[in-house]
Design a protein around this motif. Structure first.
Motif, PDB file in Angstrom:
ATOM      1  N   PRO A   1      -9.049 -26.575  17.890  1.00  0.00           N
ATOM      2  CA  PRO A   1      -8.770 -25.486  17.079  1.00  0.00           C
ATOM      3  C   PRO A   1      -9.918 -24.396  17.162  1.00  0.00           C
ATOM      4  CG  PRO A   1      -9.656 -27.242  15.590  1.00  0.00           C
ATOM      5  CD  PRO A   1      -9.325 -27.724  16.894  1.00  0.00           C
ATOM      6  N   ASP A   2      -9.575 -23.052  17.018  1.00  0.00           N
ATOM      7  CA  ASP A   2     -10.411 -21.884  17.123  1.00  0.00           C
ATOM      8  C   ASP A   2     -11.180 -21.941  15.756  1.00  0.00           C
ATOM      9  OD1 ASP A   2      -9.279 -21.043  19.518  1.00  0.00           O
ATOM     10  OD2 ASP A   2      -7.753 -19.860  18.655  1.00  0.00           O
ATOM     11  N   LEU A   3     -12.319 -21.407  15.775  1.00  0.00           N
ATOM     12  CA  LEU A   3     -13.275 -21.332  14.645  1.00  0.00           C
ATOM     13  C   LEU A   3     -13.529 -19.770  14.228  1.00  0.00           C
ATOM     14  CD1 LEU A   3     -16.150 -23.679  16.099  1.00  0.00           C
ATOM     15  CD2 LEU A   3     -14.608 -24.100  14.014  1.00  0.00           C
TER      16      LEU A   3
ATOM     17  N   ASN B   1     -21.985 -24.162  16.398  1.00  0.00           N
ATOM     18  CA  ASN B   1     -20.656 -23.911  15.612  1.00  0.00           C
ATOM     19  C   ASN B   1     -20.703 -23.853  14.252  1.00  0.00           C
ATOM     20  OD1 ASN B   1     -19.408 -24.077  17.995  1.00  0.00           O
ATOM     21  ND2 ASN B   1     -18.552 -26.113  17.810  1.00  0.00           N
TER      22      ASN B   1
ATOM     23  N   ALA C   1     -13.531 -27.522   3.656  1.00  0.00           N
ATOM     24  CA  ALA C   1     -12.327 -27.285   4.845  1.00  0.00           C
ATOM     25  C   ALA C   1     -13.027 -26.679   5.920  1.00  0.00           C
ATOM     26  CB  ALA C   1     -11.351 -26.364   3.861  1.00  0.00           C
ATOM     27  N   GLU C   2     -13.990 -25.766   5.792  1.00  0.00           N
ATOM     28  CA  GLU C   2     -14.662 -25.152   6.898  1.00  0.00           C
ATOM     29  C   GLU C   2     -15.512 -26.264   7.712  1.00  0.00           C
ATOM     30  OE1 GLU C   2     -16.729 -21.891   6.256  1.00  0.00           O
ATOM     31  OE2 GLU C   2     -14.921 -20.561   5.697  1.00  0.00           O
TER      32      GLU C   2
ATOM     33  N   ARG D   1     -14.581 -29.455   7.968  1.00  0.00           N
ATOM     34  CA  ARG D   1     -13.885 -30.329   8.618  1.00  0.00           C
ATOM     35  C   ARG D   1     -13.254 -29.667   9.839  1.00  0.00           C
ATOM     36  NH1 ARG D   1     -12.170 -31.348   3.069  1.00  0.00           N
ATOM     37  NH2 ARG D   1     -13.034 -33.398   2.763  1.00  0.00           N
ATOM     38  N   GLN D   2     -13.067 -28.284   9.845  1.00  0.00           N
ATOM     39  CA  GLN D   2     -12.554 -27.519  10.973  1.00  0.00           C
ATOM     40  C   GLN D   2     -13.563 -27.307  12.037  1.00  0.00           C
ATOM     41  OE1 GLN D   2     -11.291 -23.428   9.913  1.00  0.00           O
ATOM     42  NE2 GLN D   2     -10.547 -23.051  11.654  1.00  0.00           N
ATOM     43  N   ILE D   3     -14.921 -27.309  11.592  1.00  0.00           N
ATOM     44  CA  ILE D   3     -15.836 -27.425  12.558  1.00  0.00           C
ATOM     45  C   ILE D   3     -16.003 -28.455  13.210  1.00  0.00           C
ATOM     46  CG2 ILE D   3     -18.450 -26.902  13.010  1.00  0.00           C
ATOM     47  CD1 ILE D   3     -18.538 -25.197  10.305  1.00  0.00           C
TER      48      ILE D   3
ATOM     49  N   ALA E   1     -13.625 -30.795  13.624  1.00  0.00           N
ATOM     50  CA  ALA E   1     -12.526 -30.878  14.635  1.00  0.00           C
ATOM     51  C   ALA E   1     -12.581 -30.052  15.851  1.00  0.00           C
ATOM     52  CB  ALA E   1     -11.219 -30.575  13.811  1.00  0.00           C
ATOM     53  N   ALA E   2     -13.330 -28.834  15.824  1.00  0.00           N
ATOM     54  CA  ALA E   2     -13.191 -28.040  16.960  1.00  0.00           C
ATOM     55  C   ALA E   2     -14.250 -28.211  17.601  1.00  0.00           C
ATOM     56  CB  ALA E   2     -13.310 -26.827  16.566  1.00  0.00           C
TER      57      ALA E   2
ATOM     58  N   ARG F   1     -12.133 -38.164  12.781  1.00  0.00           N
ATOM     59  CA  ARG F   1     -11.599 -37.570  11.467  1.00  0.00           C
ATOM     60  C   ARG F   1     -12.438 -37.398  10.158  1.00  0.00           C
ATOM     61  NH1 ARG F   1      -5.236 -38.789  11.921  1.00  0.00           N
ATOM     62  NH2 ARG F   1      -4.843 -38.010  13.860  1.00  0.00           N
TER      63      ARG F   1
END
Length: 557
Positions: free
Chosen positions: A174-176, A249, A285-286, A288-290, A292-293, A358
């Motif tokens: 995913p994009d960051l 990141n 949430a951010e 987890r996004q970082i 994952a990316a 995860r």
């Protein structure tokens, strides 16, 4: 019980504690190094010599409990001092001296002369070589004068061009989000509207690797035949690079220079994972996004097909300094040639892609709370143990799990210079005679490291503006202040009694390592007993000085 003849049996004698081991236990309990390094100090004026014991400085409890305990305590202090800072750490370089400026000016003159000769085309090879040698000498003088880094890259170059690959993100990553970078390291402050209290929370973060198969509660795989040991081995080998990518990141998303104190330790399934204390917070949430990316591409030649094994291994040719095929005599591709072939292949895939799993745990932590103390203790919990010692091996299944992972690591390339590349038909970088697949000396292949060869403690540069040496100096200054000793003094008499002189190296002294077999070096057991006695004496002096200072403060009050 003694026998009728008055003698004890062998079983009874073996049950008695060994005096040497008891001495080591007492030394460890009193904070004395049990593996001291003997140094001989020679006075050049008088010729007098003295053997001085210095601590070994080991970070492993299995080697020296006292030194490891001190190391862990200093790390805890380092973590505590930098985690909840409310002001930016001041990092102001000193003004350069006239000597330093002079060396840089000379370097500039030689560099300008070399560039002039190169641009004119009238320079011979001997002239350029002489100027390059002068530049190298000047760089050494600049470093010796106390300047950090290099004023300019070397004129001759490193000999190897840096390979540049596309930075386009993977389609499955995913994009960051990106925020404008602010030149600060302190996190955001919040205000309670009800009380008006301002607080600045920090964060405790835990990151783990992906799953390689189902495992039981003791960390062993449910089905070892389907457990992906190869991917587990490669993830452990390249885990440090994944951490670097995550920090990059994290800072891009946070929008400021996030500072961190992190510790790497193994899970019960033997996969490394990361505990990180960061200054400032981000939404979960951010985070987890970082995670994952974040990924890391290992652009190495493929190592999935075995070319040479058993007794049929490449042979080193001393005349050419290369490895050749044992049957045909054909020279194996060099490391650079293998990378050139990889660059030329439009459909090439990376050797390995390492990612986080995860599971991402994050929580906010407030300074001065019991939760903050627990997190600091948890960060330093396993720092004095090897990777393989962090969790006790209690069952046969756990022992076999370690054996299988160690076997998977044995033939896995750990670096471009690893001898395991010969197994896959490629010469390692800087190949030399005597290399054999499966016998790489890197610690990544050793059982006690389980593939992770990086540093166990990761500290950002602006964490507390102090190094470990600074924290040690702070502790020494506190002790000397309590005893009323001026640093550098040869010894003073005061309320606590006589203090051992501080030993400071000078130009009139020569230090060298003394061998245990030298006649002036006492046996280790005698040195341990002497060190324990001195430690007890210093402890009594410090306790007496603290009690005296406390009584003086009470009388003044």
């Amino acid at each position: 019980m003694p026998t009728p003849t008055g003698k004890t049996t062998r079983v009874e004698r073996m049950a008695q504690p060994l005096a040497r081991e008891v001495a080591e236990q007492v030394a460890a309990d009193k904070g004395v190094c049990i593996r001291p390094v003997a140094l001989r100090r020679t006075d050049l004026e008088t010729g007098a010599t003295e053997v001085v014991d210095v601590p070994c400085g080991s970070t492993l409890e299995s080697r020296c409990p006292a030194c490891a305990k001190r190391k862990r305590s200093i790390r805890r202090t380092q973590c505590e001092e930098g985690w909840h800072l409310t002001e930016e750490p001041v990092i102001t370089p000193d003004e350069p001296s006239e000597v330093q400026r002079g060396w840089v000016e000379r370097r500039a003159m030689v560099t300008a002369e070399r560039d002039r000769l190169v641009s004119s085309g009238a320079a011979s090879g001997e002239d350029l070589a002489a100027l390059d040698a002068a530049i190298c000498d000047l760089d050494e003088e600049i470093t010796a004068s106390g300047l950090r880094g290099k004023v300019a890259p070397s004129s001759s170059g490193s000999g190897r061009s840096r390979r540049i690959r596309s930075t386009r993100r993977r389609h499955d990553a995913p994009d960051l989000p990106k925020r404008p970078m602010a030149r600060r390291t302190v996190g955001r402050a919040f205000e309670d509207p009800a009380t008006g209290k301002v607080f600045r929370p920090s964060m405790f973060l835990t990151l783990t690797l992906d799953s390689y198969g189902r495992v039981r509660s003791d960390g062993t795989p449910v089905d070892p035949s389907t457990y992906d040991y190869r991917r587990a081995a490669r993830d452990a080998l390249h885990f440090s690079k994944l951490i670097d990518r995550f920090v990059q990141n994290l800072r891009r998303v946070a929008g400021f220079d996030v500072q961190y104190f992190a510790a790497v330790e193994p899970q019960r399934r033997l996969a490394p994972h990361l505990h990180m204390a960061t200054r400032g917070t981000l939404p979960r949430a951010e985070l987890r996004q970082i995670a994952a990316a974040t990924y890391h591409h290992v652009w190495w030649p493929p190592a999935d097909r075995v070319v040479y094994e058993g007794e049929h291994l490449p042979v080193f040719d001393p005349s050419t300094g290369t490895y050749v095929d044992p049957f045909t005599g054909e020279v194996l591709p060099t490391w650079e040639q293998a990378l050139d072939a990889l660059d030329a292949d439009p459909g090439a895939e990376p050797h390995h892609v390492v990612r986080f799993g995860r599971q991402v745990d994050a929580k906010g932590v407030i300074a001065g709370t019991p939760d903050a103390d627990r997190c600091v203790r948890y960060l330093a919990k396993y720092l004095t143990k090897d990777i393989a010692e962090c969790h006790d091996i209690e069952t046969t299944a756990q022992e076999r799990h370690v054996d299988r992972l160690t076997e998977a690591l044995r033939f896995e390339p750990c670096s471009p210079r690893c001898s395991n590349w010969l197994r896959y038909g490629i010469q390692p970088q800087d190949a030399k005679a005597g290399m054999r697949p499966g016998f790489c000396r890197s610690k990544a292949h050793k059982r006690e490291h389980l593939g992770y060869a990086g540093r166990r403690v990761l500290v950002s540069r602006k964490w507390s503006n102090k190094t470990l040496a600074d924290h040690k100096a702070d502790r020494l200054s506190w002790v000397l202040e309590q005893l009323g000793v001026t640093p550098g003094a040869e010894g003073q008499n005061h309320n606590a009694g006589h203090v051992t002189p501080l030993r400071v190296a000078s130009n009139n002294e020569v230090w060298e390592v003394a061998r245990p077999t030298d006649p002036d070096v006492p046996p280790r057991e005698q040195r341990l007993l002497r060190a324990v006695g001195e430690s007890l004496k210093r402890r009594a002096q410090l306790d007496h000085a603290r009690q005296t200072n406390l009584s003086a403060m009470e009388e003044a009050a």
